[in-house]
Design an enzyme around this catalytic site. Structure first.
Site, PDB file in Angstrom:
ATOM      1  N   SER A 195       0.837  -1.202   0.000  1.00 34.65           N
ATOM      2  CA  SER A 195       0.000   0.000   0.000  1.00 34.65           C
ATOM      3  C   SER A 195       0.871   1.251   0.000  1.00 34.65           C
ATOM      4  O   SER A 195       1.787   1.381   0.819  1.00 34.65           O
ATOM      5  CB  SER A 195      -0.879   0.031   1.248  1.00 34.65           C
ATOM      6  OG  SER A 195      -1.748  -1.068   1.243  1.00 34.65           O
ATOM      7  N   GLU A 267       2.566   5.397   3.365  1.00 34.73           N
ATOM      8  CA  GLU A 267       2.953   4.165   4.076  1.00 34.73           C
ATOM      9  C   GLU A 267       4.326   3.691   3.595  1.00 34.73           C
ATOM     10  O   GLU A 267       5.138   3.204   4.383  1.00 34.73           O
ATOM     11  CB  GLU A 267       1.906   3.066   3.855  1.00 34.73           C
ATOM     12  CG  GLU A 267       2.270   1.791   4.569  1.00 34.73           C
ATOM     13  CD  GLU A 267       1.132   0.804   4.666  1.00 34.73           C
ATOM     14  OE1 GLU A 267      -0.039   1.222   4.671  1.00 34.73           O
ATOM     15  OE2 GLU A 267       1.425  -0.407   4.740  1.00 34.73           O
TER      16      GLU A 267
HETATM   17  C1  FAD Z   1       2.729  -7.117  -2.353  1.00 37.19           C
HETATM   18  C2  FAD Z   1       2.801  -6.529  -0.969  1.00 37.19           C
HETATM   19  C3  FAD Z   1       1.749  -6.736  -0.076  1.00 37.19           C
HETATM   20  C4  FAD Z   1       1.796  -6.210   1.229  1.00 37.19           C
HETATM   21  N1  FAD Z   1       0.758  -6.455   2.080  1.00 37.19           N
HETATM   22  C5  FAD Z   1       0.804  -5.945   3.335  1.00 37.19           C
HETATM   23  C6  FAD Z   1      -0.248  -6.206   4.271  1.00 37.19           C
HETATM   24  O1  FAD Z   1      -1.220  -6.899   3.981  1.00 37.19           O
HETATM   25  N2  FAD Z   1      -0.150  -5.671   5.515  1.00 37.19           N
HETATM   26  C7  FAD Z   1       0.918  -4.904   5.901  1.00 37.19           C
HETATM   27  O2  FAD Z   1       0.966  -4.456   7.053  1.00 37.19           O
HETATM   28  N3  FAD Z   1       1.940  -4.649   5.036  1.00 37.19           N
HETATM   29  C8  FAD Z   1       1.916  -5.148   3.774  1.00 37.19           C
HETATM   30  N4  FAD Z   1       2.951  -4.904   2.907  1.00 37.19           N
HETATM   31  C9  FAD Z   1       4.090  -4.067   3.334  1.00 37.19           C
HETATM   32  C10 FAD Z   1       5.297  -4.888   3.871  1.00 37.19           C
HETATM   33  O3  FAD Z   1       5.217  -6.212   3.433  1.00 37.19           O
HETATM   34  C11 FAD Z   1       5.333  -4.863   5.386  1.00 37.19           C
HETATM   35  O4  FAD Z   1       5.432  -3.550   5.872  1.00 37.19           O
HETATM   36  C12 FAD Z   1       6.513  -5.694   5.945  1.00 37.19           C
HETATM   37  O5  FAD Z   1       6.278  -5.861   7.322  1.00 37.19           O
HETATM   38  C13 FAD Z   1       7.870  -5.072   5.722  1.00 37.19           C
HETATM   39  O6  FAD Z   1       8.840  -6.031   6.117  1.00 37.19           O
HETATM   40  P1  FAD Z   1      10.332  -6.012   5.544  1.00 37.19           P
HETATM   41  O7  FAD Z   1      11.077  -7.087   6.225  1.00 37.19           O
HETATM   42  O8  FAD Z   1      10.320  -6.063   4.059  1.00 37.19           O
HETATM   43  O9  FAD Z   1      10.820  -4.603   6.063  1.00 37.19           O
HETATM   44  P2  FAD Z   1      11.677  -3.506   5.272  1.00 37.19           P
HETATM   45  O10 FAD Z   1      10.814  -2.963   4.167  1.00 37.19           O
HETATM   46  O11 FAD Z   1      13.009  -4.043   4.920  1.00 37.19           O
HETATM   47  O12 FAD Z   1      11.848  -2.409   6.415  1.00 37.19           O
HETATM   48  C14 FAD Z   1      10.741  -1.717   6.940  1.00 37.19           C
HETATM   49  C15 FAD Z   1      11.207  -0.977   8.198  1.00 37.19           C
HETATM   50  O13 FAD Z   1      11.492  -1.946   9.202  1.00 37.19           O
HETATM   51  C16 FAD Z   1      12.812  -1.768   9.711  1.00 37.19           C
HETATM   52  N5  FAD Z   1      13.340  -3.077  10.071  1.00 37.19           N
HETATM   53  C17 FAD Z   1      13.293  -4.221   9.346  1.00 37.19           C
HETATM   54  N6  FAD Z   1      13.863  -5.245  10.032  1.00 37.19           N
HETATM   55  C18 FAD Z   1      14.290  -4.725  11.213  1.00 37.19           C
HETATM   56  C19 FAD Z   1      14.977  -5.272  12.350  1.00 37.19           C
HETATM   57  N7  FAD Z   1      15.346  -6.557  12.425  1.00 37.19           N
HETATM   58  N8  FAD Z   1      15.250  -4.427  13.369  1.00 37.19           N
HETATM   59  C20 FAD Z   1      14.900  -3.119  13.343  1.00 37.19           C
HETATM   60  N9  FAD Z   1      14.265  -2.555  12.288  1.00 37.19           N
HETATM   61  C21 FAD Z   1      13.960  -3.346  11.242  1.00 37.19           C
HETATM   62  C22 FAD Z   1      13.570  -1.117   8.554  1.00 37.19           C
HETATM   63  O14 FAD Z   1      14.706  -0.400   9.039  1.00 37.19           O
HETATM   64  C23 FAD Z   1      12.492  -0.197   7.983  1.00 37.19           C
HETATM   65  O15 FAD Z   1      12.442   1.005   8.725  1.00 37.19           O
HETATM   66  C24 FAD Z   1       2.918  -5.442   1.615  1.00 37.19           C
HETATM   67  C25 FAD Z   1       3.985  -5.240   0.711  1.00 37.19           C
HETATM   68  C26 FAD Z   1       3.925  -5.788  -0.558  1.00 37.19           C
HETATM   69  C27 FAD Z   1       5.079  -5.563  -1.499  1.00 37.19           C
END
Ligand code: FAD
Length: 278
Positions: A195, A267
């Site tokens: 989103s 977001e």
């Molecule tokens: C197709 C698609 C569908 C999605 N659907 C949803 C949904 O249904 N609901 C939803 O809430 N989100 C959704 N998202 C968004 C995303 O998947 C989430 O926000 C997810 O939790 C991000 O995780 P990530 O590991 O990729 O974090 P990143 O994108 O790598 O990082 C996000 C933040 O978290 C921090 N971070 C990551 N790991 C750590 C750690 N170990 N310690 C401290 N900080 C950390 C990073 O520094 C950054 O600030 C979607 C995304 C996509 C692409």
């Protein structure tokens, strides 16, 4: 892939490596960015100054009774599947969502009326001095897509989740249905960061509906566009630059404010070096 390189990129194998990296960053005066799977990020075309630490090797999975202890670098979807497969219900609502346990905690990831914080017992974190602490996050620190990690500079190492017993076959079927639902909503057709804008109940409709109402579906800048099937998803379908996506984010927010009078909250997280100080 969108965005430029980091000055330094490291993938620590374990706690010892992570501690060495923190010392290195401190001595070299480098900013640290902790990376999960990058599924919520838009990295600037000029990249990220400093040290990016990829947590993928912190991917432990422990299941005991009604307790799960998950490493922060574990894929949240894999964690849900593995837990469901041994008859542990709770995190299954997150199946099919990209990202890691750490990223999901940072964002308080949610879906289907549930949020990850509903299941957290404690979280083990490391501060930038290398001190490890196990914290219980009070309820009032969690909110809609909000966590204390957005305020405090802490590295999430692992977390304990309290879940309930379920039927593994039924859980797997339910999770497969969730994936089908995401496929049918076009989540995986082109690269995107989920989103683009948060939803806000006070606006009376989800952000995607407001964006659609303003005629922005299909709105294109360079290699990126608002998807034609969902107003709140911006896809990179033609080799976009990060600035293409940023331009769409700005144009959409402006149009919605002008036409409907509400300010959408982004977001997608913009990280790295943005010329305009974002
Ligand atoms: C197709 C698609 C569908 C999605 N659907 C949803 C949904 O249904 N609901 C939803 O809430 N989100 C959704 N998202 C968004 C995303 O998947 C989430 O926000 C997810 O939790 C991000 O995780 P990530 O590991 O990729 O974090 P990143 O994108 O790598 O990082 C996000 C933040 O978290 C921090 N971070 C990551 N790991 C750590 C750690 N170990 N310690 C401290 N900080 C950390 C990073 O520094 C950054 O600030 C979607 C995304 C996509 C692409």
């Amino acid at each position: 892939m969108v965005g430029g390189d980091a000055d330094f990129f490291a993938v620590p194998a374990d706690l010892e490596d992570l501690l060495k990296l923190l010392v290195f960053a401190r001595h070299a005066n480098l900013e640290i960015f902790i990376l999960g799977r990058g599924s919520n990020l838009l990295v600037a075309d000029s990249g990220i100054r400093g040290l990016v630490i990829d947590m993928r090797h912190f991917n432990s999975f422990e299941a005991q009774g009604k307790t799960l202890i998950l490493g922060s670098g574990l894929s949240i979807s894999d964690a849900a599947w593995r837990a469901g497969s041994v008859g542990m219900a709770g995190l299954d609502f997150l199946f099919g969502m990209p990202g890691t346990v750490g990223g999901a905690l940072w964002m308080n990831a949610r879906c289907c009326g549930l949020q990850i914080s509903d299941f957290v017992a404690w979280i083990e974190v490391m501060d930038l001095e290398g001190r490890i602490e196990r914290i219980v996050v009070p309820d009032n620190e969690w909110g809609y897509k909000k966590s204390l990690f957005q305020r405090e500079r802490l590295i999430i190492l692992k977390a304990r989740f309290d879940v309930v017993q379920g039927n593994s076959k039924a859980l797997r079927l339910a999770m497969s249905a969730k994936r089908e639902s995401r496929i049918s909503k076009g989540h995986y057709i082109f690269p995107c960061a989920g989103s683009a804008f948060k939803n806000n109940r006070e606006f009376g409709a989800p952000s995607g509906v407001l964006i659609d109402h303003c005629g922005m579906k299909g709105y294109r800048v360079g290699g990126a566009a608002v998807s034609t099937w969902h107003g709140n998803i911006i896809v990179n379908d033609r080799g976009a630059a990060a600035t293409d996506i940023e331009a769409i984010l700005l144009a959409v927010a402006k149009r919605v404010e002008t036409e409907i009078g509400v300010q959408l909250e982004r977001e997608i997280l913009l990280v790295g070096e943005w010329g305009n100080g974002q």
